[in-house]
Scaffold this motif. Structure first.
Motif, PDB file in Angstrom:
ATOM      1  N   ARG B 187       0.826  -1.199   0.000  1.00 26.65           N
ATOM      2  CA  ARG B 187       0.000   0.000   0.000  1.00 26.65           C
ATOM      3  C   ARG B 187       0.860   1.249   0.000  1.00 26.65           C
ATOM      4  N   LYS B 188       1.905   1.225   0.830  1.00 30.10           N
ATOM      5  CA  LYS B 188       2.784   2.404   0.903  1.00 30.10           C
ATOM      6  C   LYS B 188       3.488   2.640  -0.426  1.00 30.10           C
ATOM      7  N   LEU B 189       3.915   1.552  -1.073  1.00 30.36           N
ATOM      8  CA  LEU B 189       4.533   1.700  -2.395  1.00 30.36           C
ATOM      9  C   LEU B 189       3.555   2.360  -3.370  1.00 30.36           C
ATOM     10  N   GLU B 190       2.299   1.953  -3.244  1.00 31.28           N
ATOM     11  CA  GLU B 190       1.282   2.514  -4.135  1.00 31.28           C
ATOM     12  C   GLU B 190       1.078   4.003  -3.857  1.00 31.28           C
ATOM     13  N   TYR B 191       1.040   4.371  -2.577  1.00 28.08           N
ATOM     14  CA  TYR B 191       0.955   5.790  -2.207  1.00 28.08           C
ATOM     15  C   TYR B 191       2.114   6.561  -2.827  1.00 28.08           C
ATOM     16  N   ILE B 192       3.324   6.022  -2.635  1.00 31.73           N
ATOM     17  CA  ILE B 192       4.522   6.729  -3.093  1.00 31.73           C
ATOM     18  C   ILE B 192       4.491   6.904  -4.604  1.00 31.73           C
ATOM     19  N   GLY B 193       4.104   5.819  -5.291  1.00 28.53           N
ATOM     20  CA  GLY B 193       4.071   5.893  -6.747  1.00 28.53           C
ATOM     21  C   GLY B 193       3.081   6.915  -7.269  1.00 28.53           C
ATOM     22  N   ASN B 194       1.991   7.115  -6.536  1.00 31.86           N
ATOM     23  CA  ASN B 194       0.979   8.044  -7.011  1.00 31.86           C
ATOM     24  C   ASN B 194       1.225   9.470  -6.568  1.00 31.86           C
ATOM     25  N   ASN B 195       1.726   9.671  -5.379  1.00 29.91           N
ATOM     26  CA  ASN B 195       1.940  11.030  -4.887  1.00 29.91           C
ATOM     27  C   ASN B 195       2.995  11.041  -3.783  1.00 29.91           C
ATOM     28  N   GLU B 196       4.236  11.195  -4.196  1.00 36.17           N
ATOM     29  CA  GLU B 196       5.334  11.127  -3.241  1.00 36.17           C
ATOM     30  C   GLU B 196       5.306  12.309  -2.266  1.00 36.17           C
ATOM     31  N   LYS B 197       4.904  13.474  -2.780  1.00 34.63           N
ATOM     32  CA  LYS B 197       4.870  14.671  -1.923  1.00 34.63           C
ATOM     33  C   LYS B 197       3.903  14.481  -0.763  1.00 34.63           C
TER      34      LYS B 197
END
Lengths: 518, 318
Positions: B187-197
C-alpha cells in the motif's frame, strides 16, 4: 502619464467566463462564473494594475486576454477593432505579450538561443545562423538598455536578468501590450529596481502594461491606474489621484458577512503549543506565539508572508533557522513529520491536489494513509477497519460520494478537502494546522468546514488556521496573528479589535510595526 | 455483459492475451500443444517471472533495476565457486547467495534513495560492477558438474516433467501478489508511486520503503540466479545479462503496469512473462530467426512508452 490623450490599445467589454473544463470550454450550465461581466481597458503608455485577493479572477482575465482560454461572453477590442483570440499564438500575433509567473526559459541555453527558441534563423542546410542570432539578440537587448553578452548561459544570470531576457523575448514579437503576472515574486530588492526601470522605459515608449502583484508598495510605485476585482467582478477603477491604500484594501475584501460563522466553542487558557524565538528564514526576526486548548488561532497576512513556511517548520517538513518548540509543556526537539503525527500534530496542506490527496486512490486508502501502521499493525491490511475509518469520515464531514471505494480524484474540491480532513482527524490530533482550508471550494462546503473547525475546538483541539480570506480571518478566530515577510507583526486577542478597518491598518502598517518592534 | 468483458480485459488483459495466444499457437504451430513442449514452456517461465515480480515492486514507485540480470550471473558463479572450490554445504551456499543479492540490492537502494541518484543510472552502473566482479572471481570460466544435492533442489520432478522450481516460482508470484495488494508495504509503495509529496507530508518513510523494494529486487534476482544455475546445470558469470530486466519490464507493461508508477499488478506481470515465453517458444518451433524476439520486446516497450507519454500529455492539458 496623461492617459486621457493617448490611444486606447485594448478594451475588454463585459467579459464573462464560467468555470471551465480541461479544454477551456466554459461550463455554462453550472451557472458558476469566475468572471462576471468584467470591463477592462488599457491605454498606450500606461501601467494598469489589477488587484484582488486570490481567486478574485485576475489570472483568469489575463488568460482570456493571452489566448489561454476563450471568454464565454463579452468582446475584446484591440486598437478599436473587434478581435477573437483563440490561442496563445494568436495573442502573440496581435501584439499581446504575456510574462508568466514561472519563466518559460531554458537555463542550459544561452540568451540568443532562448530568444530565438523555435524560430532559429537557419541556412538552407538547416544549420542555425548563430552569428546572426547573437548580433540580433545583442541589438534587442541594447535597445532596452542592457549590454549583456548574448552567449551567456541563462543559468549564469540573476533571476532579474532572466526576467529581462524573457521580457526582451516577448518584446521581440513587437508586443504592444505587456502582461506581467507577479514578476517580482522571486526577485530581491536591487533586482526589482532594475526591472522597474525597464518597465518605466517601456511605458515611456508607449507600450501598455498590465501589472498584477500583491505587493502594495510596488503597485503604488508603478501604477497609473488601478482596477480591483473581487469574486470575479470588477469592483472599481481608480486613477493615481483617486487611489488610497485603505480604500483599495476595502474594495478587495468587501463587506464581512457573519452568517456563516457560528462559534459554539469556548477557548481555554491551557497551553498546548508554544514557540519561542522561531526564525523561519535566514534574515527574519525571531518571534514567539502560543496556541491553547480549544482555541482557534488564525494567521493572517498577504501572500508570501511566510505562514506556510511557519506551519511546515513546526510540522517538521521544513528546515528553520532557530528557536524552540514546546508541545504539551515539553520541548519538541528536531521535529519530523512522522514524529509530529505520533505526538498529535496534523497539517492540512495548502494544495490538496499536489500535497494532500492521492487522487488515483479511493477514499478508504486516503483516510487511512497517516494511520496505516496503527490500523494494520501486523503488515497485513485490515480492510474492514479501513472501510470503517473511511465511513466514519464520510458521515462526520458529510462527504458526497458513492462510498468508501470512490476514487478521490473524481470528487469535487469541497469533498476532496473533507477527505483530507478525514485523513488528519484519523490521527486524533491535539494540534490541528489548517493551511487555507477553504481555498477553491464552494460556499456550502466552506460553511461545513467552519462547522468542523468550531467542533474541533469544542472537542478540545488547538486549531491553527492560515487564511488569506479576510472574512474567514475575522469570522472564525479567537485570536489573530498577522505576519509580513517572514516576521510576526502583531497579535490581536480582542474580538472587538477584529474589524476589517483595523486589520487593514495592520496589514498596511506591517512594515513600520516591524521596525518599531526591532 | 459488454461492460463486464471490457473491465475483465482492462484488469486481466494479460491473462486474456495469454489464453488467446496459446489457443492460436496450438492451432497454427506444430508441436506447440505437445505436453512436453508446454512443460518446457513453464520451465522457461520460472526464472524470468522472479525478476518480473521484483521489477513490479520497483515500477510501482517509478523505479527500475537494470542490474538484476548481471546480479543473476554474479550469484550463479558465486554459488558454483562456493559449492565446487570451497566445498560449502548446499544450505550455507544458498544462504550466502541470497545474502549477496540482498546486500547488492541494499547498495542500489541506498544510492538511489539516500544519495538521490536516478535508479536508471545507478542500476546500470551497479549492474556492470556485478558483471565485472563475476568475470574476475570466475576467471571468465563457467563451472559444471554441480553436486546432486544442489541440482535436485530445483529439478526434482513433481508432476510429469515439471520440476520443483516451477512451483517455487508460482509460490513467489502468489507471495508477491499478497505483499503488493494485501499488506501495508504494498500500500505504501502505491501511495509513493501516485503522490510522493503527499507521502512526505503524511509521515510515510518514503526512502526506507523504496530502499526495501530494492533489497527485495536483489533478493529475488539472487533466487533467479540460483534457479537459472539449477536449470542449466552450470554456474556461469554470463547467465542472466542485460536482457533479463528488459524482458521483465516488457512483461510488466503487458501485465498492465503504468511505467510512470502508481499501479503494477503482479499477476498481470506473471502472465506477461507467459505471453513472452509463448511467443519465444513459437519463434523457436517455427524456426524463425530468434533475434526477432528481442526486437518484439523492444517494440512492446516502445509502444507502452508512447502510450504513457500520450496519456500524461492529455493529463497535462487539463
Amino acid at each position: 502619464m496623461g492617459s486621457a490623450n493617448s490611444t486606447k490599445l485594448l478594451e475588454m467589454k463585459s467579459i464573462t467566463k464560467y468555470i471551465y473544463d480541461e479544454q477551456g470550454r466554459g461550463l455554462v450550465a453550472t451557472g458558476i462564473k469566475i468572471l462576471d461581466a468584467v470591463d477592462f481597458d488599457l491605454f498606450a503608455g500606461e501601467v494598469h494594475v489589477i488587484m484582488g485577493e486570490n481567486g478574485a479572477g485576475k489570472s483568469t482575465l489575463m488568460n482570456v486576454l493571452g489566448g489561454v482560454i476563450e471568454p464565454d461572453e463579452g468582446e475584446i477590442l484591440i486598437n478599436g477593432e473587434k478581435e477573437r483570440i483563440r490561442n496563445t499564438a494568436e495573442a502573440r500575433n496581435k501584439g499581446i505579450g504575456f510574462i508568466h509567473q514561472e519563466m518559460n526559459l531554458c537555463s542550459n541555453l544561452d540568451i540568443a538561443h532562448n530568444m530565438f527558441l523555435g524560430r532559429e534563423p537557419h541556412n538552407r542546410l538547416g544549420l542555425s545562423k548563430t552569428k546572426k542570432m547573437n548580433s540580433e539578440t545583442a541589438q534587442m537587448l541594447s535597445k532596452l538598455g542592457f549590454n549583456i553578452d548574448p552567449r551567456t548561459k541563462l543559468k549564469n544570470l540573476s533571476t532579474a536578468m532572466q526576467q529581462i531576457v524573457e521580457i526582451t523575448k516577448v518584446m521581440s514579437y513587437h508586443s504592444k501590450i505587456l502582461i506581467m503576472d507577479e514578476p517580482t515574486a522571486t526577485l530581491t530588492g536591487r533586482e526589482v529596481d532594475i526591472l522597474f526601470k525597464l518597465i518605466r522605459d517601456l511605458r515611456d515608449s508607449n507600450i501598455g502594461i498590465i501589472y498584477i502583484s500583491h505587493r502594495m508598495e510596488e503597485i503604488e510605485d508603478l501604477g497609473d491606474r488601478f482596477s480591483v476585482l473581487r469574486d470575479g467582478k470588477l469592483v472599481g477603477v481608480m486613477s493615481k489621484s483617486e487611489y488610497s491604500r485603505a480604500e483599495c484594501m476595502k474594495m478587495m475584501a468587501g463587506r464581512v458577512v457573519n452568517l456563516m460563522y457560528k462559534s459554539t466553542h469556548v477557548p481555554t487558557k491551557d497551553e498546548v503549543f508554544r514557540v519561542e524565538g522561531i526564525k523561519i528564514g535566514e534574515n527574519t526576526k525571531p518571534f514567539d506565539f502560543q496556541i491553547n486548548k480549544g482555541e482557534v488561532v488564525s494567521f493572517g497576512g498577504l501572500v508570501g508572508a511566510g505562514r506556510t513556511e511557519l506551519a511546515k517548520s513546526i510540522f517538521g517538513a521544513r528546515q528553520y533557522y532557530g528557536g524552540s518548540i514546546f508541545f504539551e509543556g515539553r520541548e519538541y526537539k528536531k521535529p519530523s513529520v512522522s514524529k509530529s503525527i505520533r505526538l498529535g500534530i496534523s497539517y492540512l496542506t495548502e494544495d490538496r491536489k499536489i500535497e494532500g490527496l492521492v487522487q488515483q486512490m479511493d477514499i478508504k486508502s486516503n483516510t487511512s494513509m497517516c494511520v496505516l501502521d496503527q490500523v494494520s499493525p501486523h503488515l497485513v491490511l485490515k480492510t474492514r477497519q479501513e472501510a470503517a475509518l473511511a465511513q466514519n469520515a464520510i458521515n462526520r464531514f458529510s462527504v458526497v460520494c458513492l462510498g468508501v471505494n470512490h476514487r478521490t480524484g473524481t470528487l469535487s474540491g469541497g469533498n476532496q478537502q473533507k477527505v483530507c480532513l478525514g485523513k488528519w482527524f484519523a490521527t486524533e490530533p491535539k494540534l490541528l494546522i489548517l493551511d487555507e482550508p477553504t481555498r477553491g471550494i464552494d460556499v456550502n462546503a466552506k460553511a461545513q468546514i467552519y462547522e468542523v473547525i468550531d467542533q474541533a475546538a469544542k472537542d478540545g483541539m488547538a486549531v491553527m488556521v492560515i487564511t488569506s480570506d479576510m472574512h474567514e480571518l475575522i469570522g472564525i478566530s479567537d485570536r489573530i496573528y498577522i505576519m509580513h515577510e517572514g516576521n510576526l507583526v502583531t497579535e490581536i486577542a480582542d474580538k472587538r479589535e477584529m474589524e476589517q478597518e483595523n486589520l487593514i491598518k495592520y496589514f498596511l502598517n506591517s512594515d513600520e510595526a516591524c521596525e518599531s518592534e526591532a | 455483459m459488454k461492460k463486464f468483458l471490457l473491465s475483465l480485459y482492462m484488469k486481466n488483459g494479460a491473462i486474456v492475451i495469454a489464453i488467446v495466444l496459446a489457443i492460436i499457437a496450438s492451432v497454427l504451430v506444430p508441436n506447440f500443444s505437445n505436453i512436453n513442449n508446454l512443460q518446457t514452456l513453464l520451465k522457461q517461465w520460472a526464472t524470468p517471472v522472479l525478476i518480473c515480480v521484483a521489477i513490479n515492486f520497483l515500477i510501482v514507485t517509478g523505479g527500475i533495476d537494470l542490474s538484476a540480470g548481471y546480479l543473476c550471473g554474479l550469484v550463479s558463479i558465486s554459488c558454483g565457486l562456493m559449492l565446487m572450490v570451497y566445498e560449502l554445504p548446499v544450505s550455507v551456499c544458498l544462504l550466502i547467495s541470497i545474502l549477496i543479492g540482498s546486500l547488492f540490492g541494499l547498495f542500489n537502494g541506498c544510492v538511489i534513495c539516500y544519495l538521490q541518484i536516478p535508479p536508471f543510472i545507478t542500476t546500470l552502473g551497479s549492474g556492470y560492477i556485478a558483471y565485472g566482479l563475476a568475470q574476475i572471481i570466475s576467471g571468465s570460466r563457467s563451472i559444471n558438474h554441480l553436486p546432486d544435492a544442489f541440482m535436485s533442489l530445483g529439478n526434482t520432478r513433481v508432476i510429469g516433467t515439471l520440476p520443483t522450481m516451477v512451483f517455487f516460482s508460482a509460490a513467489i508470484v502468489a507471495l508477491g501478489w499478497f505483499f503488493m495488494s494485501r499488506t501495508t508495504y504494498g500500500r505504501k509503495l502505491e501511495y509513493i508511486g501516485n503522490n510522493e509529496k503527499a507521502c512526505l507530508l503524511g509521515g510515510i518513510n518514503v526512502n526506507r520503503i523504496k530502499c526495501i523494494s530494492y533489497v527485495q529486487s536483489g533478493l529475488l534476482a539472487a533466487l533467479a540466479g540460483i534457479f537459472l544455475t539449477m536449470r542449466t546445470g552450470s554456474a556461469a558469470p554470463t547467465l542472466g545479462g542485460a536482457g533479463m530486466p528488459f524482458e521483465a519490464v516488457t512483461a510488466c507493461v503487458l501485465g498492465g503496469s503504468a511505467l510512470a508508477g502508481g499501479f503494477s499488478p503482479i499477476i498481470g506481470g506473471a502472465f506477461g512473462v507467459l505471453i513472452l515465453k509463448i511467443t519465444e517458444n513459437c519463434i523457436n518451433l517455427l524456426n524463425i530467426e530468434t533475434y526477432i524476439y528481442d526486437a518484439l520486446l523492444a517494440i512492446v516497450v516502445f509502444m507502452a512508452i508512447v502510450a504513457e507519454v500520450l496519456k500524461s500529455r492529455k493529463l497535462q492539458t487539463k
